[in-house]
Motif scaffolding. Sequence first.
Motif, PDB file in Angstrom:
ATOM      1  N   ARG A 439      45.295  45.030  42.665  1.00 33.44           N
ATOM      2  CA  ARG A 439      45.848  43.569  42.976  1.00 33.44           C
ATOM      3  C   ARG A 439      47.342  43.906  43.613  1.00 33.44           C
ATOM      4  O   ARG A 439      48.178  43.050  43.798  1.00 33.44           O
ATOM      5  CB  ARG A 439      44.751  43.710  42.156  1.00 33.44           C
ATOM      6  CG  ARG A 439      44.906  41.723  42.228  1.00 33.44           C
ATOM      7  CD  ARG A 439      45.020  40.567  40.571  1.00 33.44           C
ATOM      8  NE  ARG A 439      45.707  41.250  39.953  1.00 33.44           N
ATOM      9  CZ  ARG A 439      46.858  41.095  39.242  1.00 33.44           C
ATOM     10  NH1 ARG A 439      47.531  40.089  39.899  1.00 33.44           N
ATOM     11  NH2 ARG A 439      47.848  41.633  38.851  1.00 33.44           N
ATOM     12  N   GLU A 468      45.612  32.287  44.510  1.00 35.69           N
ATOM     13  CA  GLU A 468      44.160  33.434  43.713  1.00 35.69           C
ATOM     14  C   GLU A 468      44.630  34.484  42.915  1.00 35.69           C
ATOM     15  O   GLU A 468      44.547  34.326  42.200  1.00 35.69           O
ATOM     16  CB  GLU A 468      43.033  33.722  44.814  1.00 35.69           C
ATOM     17  CG  GLU A 468      41.913  33.540  44.575  1.00 35.69           C
ATOM     18  CD  GLU A 468      41.182  31.933  43.455  1.00 35.69           C
ATOM     19  OE1 GLU A 468      40.671  32.353  42.375  1.00 35.69           O
ATOM     20  OE2 GLU A 468      41.573  31.243  43.622  1.00 35.69           O
ATOM     21  N   TYR A 469      45.611  35.203  43.465  1.00 35.40           N
ATOM     22  CA  TYR A 469      45.884  36.485  42.965  1.00 35.40           C
ATOM     23  C   TYR A 469      46.667  37.183  42.174  1.00 35.40           C
ATOM     24  O   TYR A 469      47.017  38.324  41.808  1.00 35.40           O
ATOM     25  CB  TYR A 469      44.917  37.921  43.601  1.00 35.40           C
ATOM     26  CG  TYR A 469      44.187  38.119  44.093  1.00 35.40           C
ATOM     27  CD1 TYR A 469      42.474  38.552  43.053  1.00 35.40           C
ATOM     28  CD2 TYR A 469      43.042  37.173  45.285  1.00 35.40           C
ATOM     29  CE1 TYR A 469      41.433  37.972  43.520  1.00 35.40           C
ATOM     30  CE2 TYR A 469      42.097  37.008  45.732  1.00 35.40           C
ATOM     31  CZ  TYR A 469      41.085  37.540  44.876  1.00 35.40           C
ATOM     32  OH  TYR A 469      40.032  37.845  44.769  1.00 35.40           O
ATOM     33  N   SER A 470      48.080  35.972  41.915  1.00 36.48           N
ATOM     34  CA  SER A 470      49.080  35.539  41.332  1.00 36.48           C
ATOM     35  C   SER A 470      48.628  35.592  40.839  1.00 36.48           C
ATOM     36  O   SER A 470      49.029  34.379  39.609  1.00 36.48           O
ATOM     37  CB  SER A 470      50.043  35.038  42.672  1.00 36.48           C
ATOM     38  OG  SER A 470      50.494  35.666  43.305  1.00 36.48           O
ATOM     39  N   LEU A 471      48.422  36.686  39.297  1.00 30.05           N
ATOM     40  CA  LEU A 471      48.524  36.051  38.123  1.00 30.05           C
ATOM     41  C   LEU A 471      49.458  36.556  36.610  1.00 30.05           C
ATOM     42  O   LEU A 471      49.942  35.549  36.180  1.00 30.05           O
ATOM     43  CB  LEU A 471      47.293  37.103  37.156  1.00 30.05           C
ATOM     44  CG  LEU A 471      46.488  37.543  38.079  1.00 30.05           C
ATOM     45  CD1 LEU A 471      44.957  37.724  37.952  1.00 30.05           C
ATOM     46  CD2 LEU A 471      45.835  35.758  38.117  1.00 30.05           C
ATOM     47  N   SER A 472      50.129  38.043  36.911  1.00 30.47           N
ATOM     48  CA  SER A 472      51.223  36.995  36.116  1.00 30.47           C
ATOM     49  C   SER A 472      52.687  35.837  36.195  1.00 30.47           C
ATOM     50  O   SER A 472      52.575  35.753  37.510  1.00 30.47           O
ATOM     51  CB  SER A 472      52.284  38.773  36.317  1.00 30.47           C
ATOM     52  OG  SER A 472      52.340  39.145  37.360  1.00 30.47           O
ATOM     53  N   ARG A 583      49.116  27.937  37.124  1.00 30.12           N
ATOM     54  CA  ARG A 583      48.880  29.123  36.542  1.00 30.12           C
ATOM     55  C   ARG A 583      50.040  29.745  36.022  1.00 30.12           C
ATOM     56  O   ARG A 583      50.053  30.526  35.077  1.00 30.12           O
ATOM     57  CB  ARG A 583      48.941  29.878  37.493  1.00 30.12           C
ATOM     58  CG  ARG A 583      47.393  30.714  38.716  1.00 30.12           C
ATOM     59  CD  ARG A 583      46.976  31.917  39.105  1.00 30.12           C
ATOM     60  NE  ARG A 583      45.577  31.334  39.673  1.00 30.12           N
ATOM     61  CZ  ARG A 583      44.442  31.560  39.625  1.00 30.12           C
ATOM     62  NH1 ARG A 583      44.267  32.310  38.377  1.00 30.12           N
ATOM     63  NH2 ARG A 583      43.456  31.157  40.340  1.00 30.12           N
ATOM     64  N   GLU A 586      50.229  28.474  32.760  1.00 26.79           N
ATOM     65  CA  GLU A 586      49.196  29.771  31.483  1.00 26.79           C
ATOM     66  C   GLU A 586      49.971  30.338  31.407  1.00 26.79           C
ATOM     67  O   GLU A 586      49.893  31.265  30.019  1.00 26.79           O
ATOM     68  CB  GLU A 586      48.171  30.197  32.516  1.00 26.79           C
ATOM     69  CG  GLU A 586      47.749  28.862  33.124  1.00 26.79           C
ATOM     70  CD  GLU A 586      46.079  29.659  33.498  1.00 26.79           C
ATOM     71  OE1 GLU A 586      45.458  30.453  33.651  1.00 26.79           O
ATOM     72  OE2 GLU A 586      45.074  28.459  33.861  1.00 26.79           O
ATOM     73  N   HIS A 653      37.289  31.162  42.933  1.00 26.07           N
ATOM     74  CA  HIS A 653      37.185  32.475  42.624  1.00 26.07           C
ATOM     75  C   HIS A 653      35.198  32.713  42.564  1.00 26.07           C
ATOM     76  O   HIS A 653      35.044  33.239  43.173  1.00 26.07           O
ATOM     77  CB  HIS A 653      37.807  33.248  42.376  1.00 26.07           C
ATOM     78  CG  HIS A 653      37.711  34.606  41.603  1.00 26.07           C
ATOM     79  ND1 HIS A 653      36.707  34.854  40.547  1.00 26.07           N
ATOM     80  CD2 HIS A 653      38.718  35.678  41.750  1.00 26.07           C
ATOM     81  CE1 HIS A 653      37.249  36.743  40.813  1.00 26.07           C
ATOM     82  NE2 HIS A 653      38.119  36.799  41.618  1.00 26.07           N
TER      83      HIS A 653
END
Length: 961
Positions: A439, A468-472, A583, A586, A653
């Motif tokens: 990812r 959707e997948y950019s989390l950091s 995000r 968060e 998701h």
Amino acid sequence: MEKTERSCTLLVHFDKGSPAMANEIKEALEGNDIPLKIDALKKAIKLLLNGETLPQLFITVVRYVLPSEDHSIQKLLLLYLEIISKTDASGRVLPEMILICQNLRNNLQHPNEYIRGVTLRFLCRISEHEILEPLMPSVLTCVNHRHPFVRRNALLAISAISRLPHGEHLLPDAADLVEKAVETEADASARRNAFVMLCNCAQDRAVAFLLSHADQVSGWSGLLQMAVLDLIRKVCRTNPALKGRYMNIIIALLSSPNSEVVYECAGTLVSLSSAPTAVRAAANTYCQLLASQSDNNVRLIVLDRLDELRVAHRAVLVEVVMDVVRVLSTPDLDIRRKVISIVLELLTPKNVEEVVLFLKKEVLKTQTPAAAGGEDLDKSGEYRLVLVQAIHTCTMKFPEVASSVAYALMDFLGDSDVKSGANVINFLREIIETNPKLRASIIQRLTDTFYQIHHPIICTRALWLLSEYSLSLSEVQSALETIKQCLGDLPLFTITEESEIANVQTQPEATAASSIAVSTRKPVILADGTYATQTAATETALLKPLVSPKSLSTTLHLRSLILSGDFFVAAVLANTLTKLVLRLEEVQPSKTEVNKATTGVLLIMVSLLQLGTSSVLSKQMDGSSYDKIVLCIKLLCNTGGDEVRKLLLKSCHESFVVYLAEKQARENEEIKAKSQDSYAQPDDLIDFYHLKSRKGMSQLEIEDEVQDDLKRATGDFTNESEDASKLNRILQLTGFSDPVYAEAYVTVHHYDIVLDVTIINRTKDTLQNLCLELATMGDLKLVDRPQNYTLAPESSKQIKANIKVSSTETGIIFGNIVYDTSNGIDRTVVVLNDIHIDIMDYLSPANCPDFAFRNMWAEFEWENKVAVNTTITDEKEYLEHIAKSTNMKCLTTPSLLEGDCGYIAANLYAKSIFGEDALVNLSVEKQADGKLSGYIRIRSKTQGIALSLGDKITIKQKGSS
């Protein structure tokens, strides 16, 4: 019928004749002009073939044509003699036929070998004992002629005569004669003819000859080796226990220099033995043929044989998968597709990495110009699409190899071929979910290559991936920064630039690059929170662009898409930015940074709304896109509610995970449907090969015994499902009260329809000249000419009729059974029931990606619209009924069909045996009275599918039947 349907090797259409034409032919035959005589003889042959009798010509032919020395006349004369009736009504030879025998005897003794050869070939089609008997000494003399052309035709004539009912009387020592010819003959073709005849008339002698010369078979000619393989198949089919005696011969022939022999030898080996050694040898032989043969048709046939081996012996074919995949070097796309389809079924954890590496190299070749050793640009896009789909399948089966190809494929996101780019982004979308370890690296790589994307479909999916997948924290910040850079400076337009932006619709990229980017105004936020515009130079606003046209064309594709009027991209962009900000809240501890990012995103959305509601573009923003952007603004302003926040961050998701699970379930169902379940009967005998004597058995025979035992234990020798389906497809052609009962089993196999007709004589009389007369309607064509049979009292006869199919249209086969009774006076006709060849026999359910379905829907020109008229009241039940009735597959996932809203829309797809696509869109709504209404739209590339499928739906849609 007996008079008009005569057996002949020549069949040419010709109009009916007249007495005047017959007289002209007679005068021309009596003349001395050779060209006129040839032309008259040709006309006479054509008239005879079309039912004319011309009895007055026979004496003229005997008097004026028989003495001719011209070779063309002599050849036409033999055709004429073949066609004419040689017997009377009682079956006795006509007296005037004796006049022909002397001429034929002279031809068999003629010094010219061509005259002898064609006369001998003519005798192969003569069955009258009285004509053949005086000619036999001359025929036997020709067996020892000096010229091979005469000898090979003499052997053919002897073979044909020996198969006649009275052949033993005419040739009592035929077997001895032919066996001697096989031993001494030097000509390859003549020796092959002699061996074939020996196999037919004295198979034991042929087997003995073969076994006594087993060590010499590899040195024989290719024609004779092919005849040897035919004999081995025939003997082993009759007595399978003897196949061990011939295995060494077959294996020796695998090294033959003749490609035809090698191909037939591999097929014979697999048909006789299922031992791994035999299958491995056949597979290696097929791979060698793929490498050595340049004809694409030959390669396709060999690939079909390999595919058949894969179904029955997958474990052995896995060993040669790399030999098969190397055939991708051929430029033919059909061969490449076939190779990839076979290779994908042979993937294992051991070979998948090597296969994927090879496919990756092929993908990179498509980027290289043909002059540098790469692919032709006209074909590279389509081939690249096939390769990307293949790699996608490999990584779905074995996710551990995704890391080796994911980064290389991402270079094609900005490719001019939209289909390849769409497949790559779909591949990334699935692999990033199924392989979480990749990812972070995929998101980083996607962020770096996002500026290359210029197509709206790929762009929107890439935006969804980033959101959707950019989390950091670093990933979210990098994604926001990349999107802002690709969007360019704000606002998207100014008042002084409206005239330039209006031209975007005709020149989207060039105009945007030269006029839109030219702006010296900068939006600023004042202390009270209001917006203002800061202007640096008012008179030269259009003379100093912020970015160069070249930079805009390579980095601002996102801006160009929005300015071209694609507001769906704008709505997706707003949704992506909103999710990234949520995000960021968060993962970012600093509220100041979050507020700063929120402010910048709000400014972008306001600019999008301003552009969409202004008059500078030819079209306004649609209501759906407008509402989505407004909802995103409200959410960022903390007025959207927690439900919307949950929807964006979690529900999307979860829906994607459900979609992947359903897709995997469908693939598993297809694999299960393709697999063949085998069942063993409880009372089947099991041989314990360990207790058997192995004395005198080769290793191949021992392996074969093991495989046979395994098949018996697992039930592979029984196939009750085929027998049951065959019984269900028997059609009754006549009534039970008819004197002749007939039924047919219809087999549709690709371009051929085979009618296996069983005819039973229910009377106490012998039926003579019984003939099955068939005719067709539609794009069907009869292949065989009807033949006459004699049917004894209360006996049956199996008759096969072959029919060629040229298109996917519903056809009708009709006809009669005609026969004479024993008194020879009455001619009885029994009318048969019509056989309807259903379009469902040609269609089979198939899968089709959504984008491919939409592209074909836009391209296909033939459409048939059928109104819904059914007694079914449940829309889902109606969809299932239509899919089952039309033998089509529903492409719409079950999750999209859930709920009870009173409306359903679904896509169905099928593929014909001719490679034609059938598309169906079903839109049904439940009315207030509980009835269903709507339309079923059918589209195809050909008119036949659209009309036939529409008729089928109209008949079947009433209810389950």
